[in-house]
Design a protein around this motif. Structure first.
Motif, PDB file in Angstrom:
ATOM      1  N   SER A  75       0.852  -1.190   0.000  1.00 54.27           N
ATOM      2  CA  SER A  75       0.000   0.000   0.000  1.00 54.27           C
ATOM      3  C   SER A  75       0.888   1.241   0.000  1.00 54.27           C
ATOM      4  O   SER A  75       1.754   1.386   0.858  1.00 54.27           O
ATOM      5  N   MET A  76       0.671   2.118  -0.995  1.00 54.59           N
ATOM      6  CA  MET A  76       1.480   3.329  -1.091  1.00 54.59           C
ATOM      7  C   MET A  76       0.573   4.542  -1.260  1.00 54.59           C
ATOM      8  O   MET A  76      -0.445   4.467  -1.937  1.00 54.59           O
ATOM      9  N   MET A  77       0.978   5.639  -0.623  1.00 50.20           N
ATOM     10  CA  MET A  77       0.206   6.871  -0.682  1.00 50.20           C
ATOM     11  C   MET A  77       0.741   7.742  -1.820  1.00 50.20           C
ATOM     12  O   MET A  77       1.920   8.091  -1.833  1.00 50.20           O
ATOM     13  N   TRP A  78      -0.126   8.089  -2.780  1.00 44.82           N
ATOM     14  CA  TRP A  78       0.303   8.858  -3.951  1.00 44.82           C
ATOM     15  C   TRP A  78      -0.480  10.162  -4.004  1.00 44.82           C
ATOM     16  O   TRP A  78      -1.704  10.173  -3.918  1.00 44.82           O
ATOM     17  N   GLY A  79       0.250  11.273  -4.148  1.00 39.76           N
ATOM     18  CA  GLY A  79      -0.381  12.578  -4.288  1.00 39.76           C
ATOM     19  C   GLY A  79       0.253  13.372  -5.407  1.00 39.76           C
ATOM     20  O   GLY A  79       1.409  13.127  -5.787  1.00 39.76           O
ATOM     21  N   ILE A  80      -0.476  14.344  -5.944  1.00 37.40           N
ATOM     22  CA  ILE A  80       0.063  15.172  -7.025  1.00 37.40           C
ATOM     23  C   ILE A  80       1.244  15.999  -6.508  1.00 37.40           C
ATOM     24  O   ILE A  80       2.308  16.021  -7.118  1.00 37.40           O
ATOM     25  N   ASP A  81       1.045  16.696  -5.408  1.00 35.31           N
ATOM     26  CA  ASP A  81       2.112  17.483  -4.778  1.00 35.31           C
ATOM     27  C   ASP A  81       2.341  16.938  -3.379  1.00 35.31           C
ATOM     28  O   ASP A  81       1.399  16.830  -2.589  1.00 35.31           O
ATOM     29  N   ILE A  82       3.591  16.626  -3.075  1.00 38.83           N
ATOM     30  CA  ILE A  82       3.932  16.118  -1.747  1.00 38.83           C
ATOM     31  C   ILE A  82       4.864  17.113  -1.056  1.00 38.83           C
ATOM     32  O   ILE A  82       5.943  17.440  -1.566  1.00 38.83           O
ATOM     33  N   GLY A  83       4.414  17.613   0.081  1.00 39.09           N
ATOM     34  CA  GLY A  83       5.236  18.486   0.915  1.00 39.09           C
ATOM     35  C   GLY A  83       5.351  17.890   2.303  1.00 39.09           C
ATOM     36  O   GLY A  83       4.950  16.742   2.548  1.00 39.09           O
ATOM     37  N   THR A  84       5.873  18.681   3.216  1.00 37.23           N
ATOM     38  CA  THR A  84       6.038  18.199   4.588  1.00 37.23           C
ATOM     39  C   THR A  84       4.693  17.779   5.185  1.00 37.23           C
ATOM     40  O   THR A  84       4.606  16.788   5.919  1.00 37.23           O
ATOM     41  N   GLY A  85       3.638  18.505   4.845  1.00 40.08           N
ATOM     42  CA  GLY A  85       2.315  18.163   5.377  1.00 40.08           C
ATOM     43  C   GLY A  85       1.858  16.782   4.976  1.00 40.08           C
ATOM     44  O   GLY A  85       1.306  16.025   5.799  1.00 40.08           O
ATOM     45  N   GLU A  86       2.086  16.419   3.720  1.00 40.17           N
ATOM     46  CA  GLU A  86       1.678  15.082   3.260  1.00 40.17           C
ATOM     47  C   GLU A  86       2.542  13.993   3.881  1.00 40.17           C
ATOM     48  O   GLU A  86       2.060  12.887   4.157  1.00 40.17           O
ATOM     49  N   VAL A  87       3.825  14.297   4.142  1.00 40.02           N
ATOM     50  CA  VAL A  87       4.679  13.322   4.827  1.00 40.02           C
ATOM     51  C   VAL A  87       4.169  13.085   6.244  1.00 40.02           C
ATOM     52  O   VAL A  87       4.087  11.946   6.721  1.00 40.02           O
ATOM     53  N   LEU A  88       3.800  14.161   6.921  1.00 38.87           N
ATOM     54  CA  LEU A  88       3.222  14.028   8.261  1.00 38.87           C
ATOM     55  C   LEU A  88       1.892  13.276   8.215  1.00 38.87           C
ATOM     56  O   LEU A  88       1.576  12.495   9.125  1.00 38.87           O
ATOM     57  N   LEU A  89       1.109  13.505   7.166  1.00 39.48           N
ATOM     58  CA  LEU A  89      -0.155  12.789   7.002  1.00 39.48           C
ATOM     59  C   LEU A  89       0.092  11.289   6.876  1.00 39.48           C
ATOM     60  O   LEU A  89      -0.617  10.474   7.502  1.00 39.48           O
ATOM     61  N   ALA A  90       1.093  10.897   6.096  1.00 42.08           N
ATOM     62  CA  ALA A  90       1.417   9.484   5.952  1.00 42.08           C
ATOM     63  C   ALA A  90       1.824   8.880   7.293  1.00 42.08           C
ATOM     64  O   ALA A  90       1.416   7.762   7.641  1.00 42.08           O
ATOM     65  N   ASP A  91       2.623   9.626   8.049  1.00 38.36           N
ATOM     66  CA  ASP A  91       3.044   9.142   9.363  1.00 38.36           C
ATOM     67  C   ASP A  91       1.849   9.007  10.298  1.00 38.36           C
ATOM     68  O   ASP A  91       1.748   8.044  11.059  1.00 38.36           O
ATOM     69  N   ARG A  92       0.908   9.960  10.237  1.00 36.57           N
ATOM     70  CA  ARG A  92      -0.291   9.901  11.081  1.00 36.57           C
ATOM     71  C   ARG A  92      -1.155   8.710  10.706  1.00 36.57           C
ATOM     72  O   ARG A  92      -1.699   8.021  11.588  1.00 36.57           O
ATOM     73  N   LEU A  93      -1.285   8.448   9.390  1.00 32.32           N
ATOM     74  CA  LEU A  93      -2.059   7.293   8.950  1.00 32.32           C
ATOM     75  C   LEU A  93      -1.423   5.997   9.451  1.00 32.32           C
ATOM     76  O   LEU A  93      -2.121   5.057   9.852  1.00 32.32           O
ATOM     77  N   ARG A  94      -0.101   5.956   9.438  1.00 33.09           N
ATOM     78  CA  ARG A  94       0.590   4.785   9.980  1.00 33.09           C
ATOM     79  C   ARG A  94       0.272   4.610  11.467  1.00 33.09           C
ATOM     80  O   ARG A  94       0.033   3.491  11.936  1.00 33.09           O
ATOM     81  N   GLU A  95       0.284   5.730  12.209  1.00 36.55           N
ATOM     82  CA  GLU A  95      -0.028   5.664  13.640  1.00 36.55           C
ATOM     83  C   GLU A  95      -1.435   5.119  13.880  1.00 36.55           C
ATOM     84  O   GLU A  95      -1.683   4.441  14.875  1.00 36.55           O
ATOM     85  N   LYS A  96      -2.348   5.408  12.954  1.00 42.67           N
ATOM     86  CA  LYS A  96      -3.734   4.971  13.096  1.00 42.67           C
ATOM     87  C   LYS A  96      -3.955   3.563  12.542  1.00 42.67           C
ATOM     88  O   LYS A  96      -5.081   3.076  12.514  1.00 42.67           O
ATOM     89  N   GLY A  97      -2.862   2.924  12.084  1.00 41.25           N
ATOM     90  CA  GLY A  97      -2.956   1.536  11.655  1.00 41.25           C
ATOM     91  C   GLY A  97      -3.061   1.334  10.152  1.00 41.25           C
ATOM     92  O   GLY A  97      -3.177   0.192   9.695  1.00 41.25           O
ATOM     93  N   ARG A  98      -3.030   2.409   9.373  1.00 42.26           N
ATOM     94  CA  ARG A  98      -3.102   2.277   7.912  1.00 42.26           C
ATOM     95  C   ARG A  98      -1.717   1.949   7.376  1.00 42.26           C
ATOM     96  O   ARG A  98      -0.739   2.621   7.703  1.00 42.26           O
ATOM     97  N   ARG A  99      -1.623   0.933   6.555  1.00 34.97           N
ATOM     98  CA  ARG A  99      -0.320   0.559   6.013  1.00 34.97           C
ATOM     99  C   ARG A  99       0.074   1.530   4.899  1.00 34.97           C
ATOM    100  O   ARG A  99      -0.652   1.703   3.926  1.00 34.97           O
ATOM    101  N   ILE A 100       1.244   2.162   5.042  1.00 32.60           N
ATOM    102  CA  ILE A 100       1.821   3.032   4.019  1.00 32.60           C
ATOM    103  C   ILE A 100       3.277   2.610   3.853  1.00 32.60           C
ATOM    104  O   ILE A 100       4.122   2.908   4.704  1.00 32.60           O
ATOM    105  N   ASP A 101       3.567   1.899   2.781  1.00 40.66           N
ATOM    106  CA  ASP A 101       4.924   1.394   2.567  1.00 40.66           C
ATOM    107  C   ASP A 101       5.847   2.454   1.983  1.00 40.66           C
ATOM    108  O   ASP A 101       7.072   2.369   2.136  1.00 40.66           O
ATOM    109  N   ALA A 102       5.288   3.433   1.273  1.00 46.46           N
ATOM    110  CA  ALA A 102       6.075   4.516   0.683  1.00 46.46           C
ATOM    111  C   ALA A 102       5.135   5.651   0.309  1.00 46.46           C
ATOM    112  O   ALA A 102       3.923   5.459   0.171  1.00 46.46           O
ATOM    113  N   ILE A 103       5.717   6.827   0.171  1.00 42.41           N
ATOM    114  CA  ILE A 103       4.984   7.988  -0.330  1.00 42.41           C
ATOM    115  C   ILE A 103       5.431   8.221  -1.765  1.00 42.41           C
ATOM    116  O   ILE A 103       6.631   8.193  -2.068  1.00 42.41           O
ATOM    117  N   VAL A 104       4.458   8.480  -2.638  1.00 43.46           N
ATOM    118  CA  VAL A 104       4.754   8.734  -4.043  1.00 43.46           C
ATOM    119  C   VAL A 104       4.254  10.134  -4.393  1.00 43.46           C
ATOM    120  O   VAL A 104       3.092  10.461  -4.148  1.00 43.46           O
TER     121      VAL A 104
END
Length: 320
Positions: A75-104
């Motif tokens: 499972s990978m999180m893909w967005g058009i524009d990735i900034g620090t906010g989206e990186v923090l979002l991926a980390d938060r989703l991981r904390e909530k149990g959502r699998r994020i293997d990489a950010i794209v």
């Protein structure tokens, strides 16, 4: 499939739809190989080795490549524009149990942001395929490419990369490889449907799910030069090649017999230039067009068991 293998698959899928002749893509890779082979030890240490297999400067694995060679891609999180906010979002989703293997990311960041205008060279071949002499196309493109390279010099290109590094999340981006997909898809779509008017072009776009979804937030395709009843003549799609080309290209395209250019977006100066050259312009929309190209790669991933978590403007629509 490993995360890095998924990245390689995305690039190679986009290479299969490159608008240039295969020999030209091969030449880019061969030149990188010759440059690497002739470099001394010090230069080899700094050499961007992705250039040996990846012809797109605007697609790079920015953080965690070695770990990604061993990590499974589920499972990978893909967005058009990735900034620090989206990186923090991926980390938060991981904390909530959502699998994020990489950010794209789609748009370039990290090392791919610094040199991404170099992929603009492919535009010369795109215009040449429409009938513009290659010497004319290259001469018109060169000042615009140089301008784009100058404009990128002051950018803080590693901001999101540093956030991913601190949080330990692999990060890469796929730009021209995905844009090649939408370029090929829409070019073949218009060729098969044979639109007569600019209104027909808009109707063809609106039949695709990404554009229909974007219309729900008032982001419809728009006719910017010409009118709904204007006959479109020969249609050219301009969806790949880094960023917007030079306004001087419209006169050359008109002489080559192009009647309408369909693009994700155009700079303000292009509208007057297109009017003067009697070339129609249709804006398909940035986010839905980027999403269409990305989705065609996501569909390949999906068939390999990889789920995509869309964010930051990506309209995920599966065609599987």
């Amino acid at each position: 499939m490993k995360v890095y293998e998924a990245y390689e698959l995305a690039i190679k899928t986009g290479m299969s739809k490159d608008p240039r002749p295969e020999s030209e893509v091969r030449r880019v890779l061969d030149e990188a190989r010759r440059e690497y082979d002739s470099a001394d030890e010090g230069e080899r240490e700094l050499f961007d080795r992705e250039r040996l297999w990846n012809p797109y400067h605007d697609c790079r694995f920015s953080y965690g490549a070695e770990e990604a060679r061993e990590a499974e891609a589920e499972s990978m999180m893909w967005g058009i524009d990735i900034g620090t906010g989206e990186v923090l979002l991926a980390d938060r989703l991981r904390e909530k149990g959502r699998r994020i293997d990489a950010i794209v990311a789609h748009h370039p960041l990290g090392s791919s942001r610094v040199l991404f205008p170099q992929v603009m060279d492919m535009q010369a071949d795109m215009y040449h395929s429409e009938g513009v002499p290659i010497n004319v196309s290259e001469a018109i493109m060169r000042p615009r490419t140089d301008e784009a390279l100058r404009n990128i010099m002051g950018v803080n290109h590693n901001q999101a990369v540093d956030a991913a590094r601190l949080l330990g999340i692999p990060l890469f981006n796929v730009h021209s490889a995905a844009d090649n997909m939408v370029q090929d898809y829409l070019t073949r779509l218009f060729e098969s449907r044979g639109p007569r008017t600019l209104g027909d072009i808009v109707d063809i776009l609106m039949a695709e799910p990404e554009y229909r979804e974007a219309a729900k937030s008032n982001a419809r395709p728009k006719i910017m030069v010409g009118s709904k009843g204007s006959r479109c003549g020969r249609v050219m799609c301009k969806m790949t090649g880094g960023t917007s080309g030079p306004k001087e290209m419209y006169e050359a395209l008109c002489r080559a017999g192009v009647g309408t250019v369909v693009g994700m977006h155009f700079p303000e100066s292009h509208y007057d230039a297109a009017r003067e050259a009697h070339v129609n312009l249709v804006v398909s929309g940035h986010m839905p067009s980027d999403s269409l190209g990305i989705n065609l790669i996501c569909d390949v991933w999906e068939r390999n068991g990889i789920d995509v978590v869309p964010c930051s403007g990506l309209i995920r629509c599966s065609r599987n």
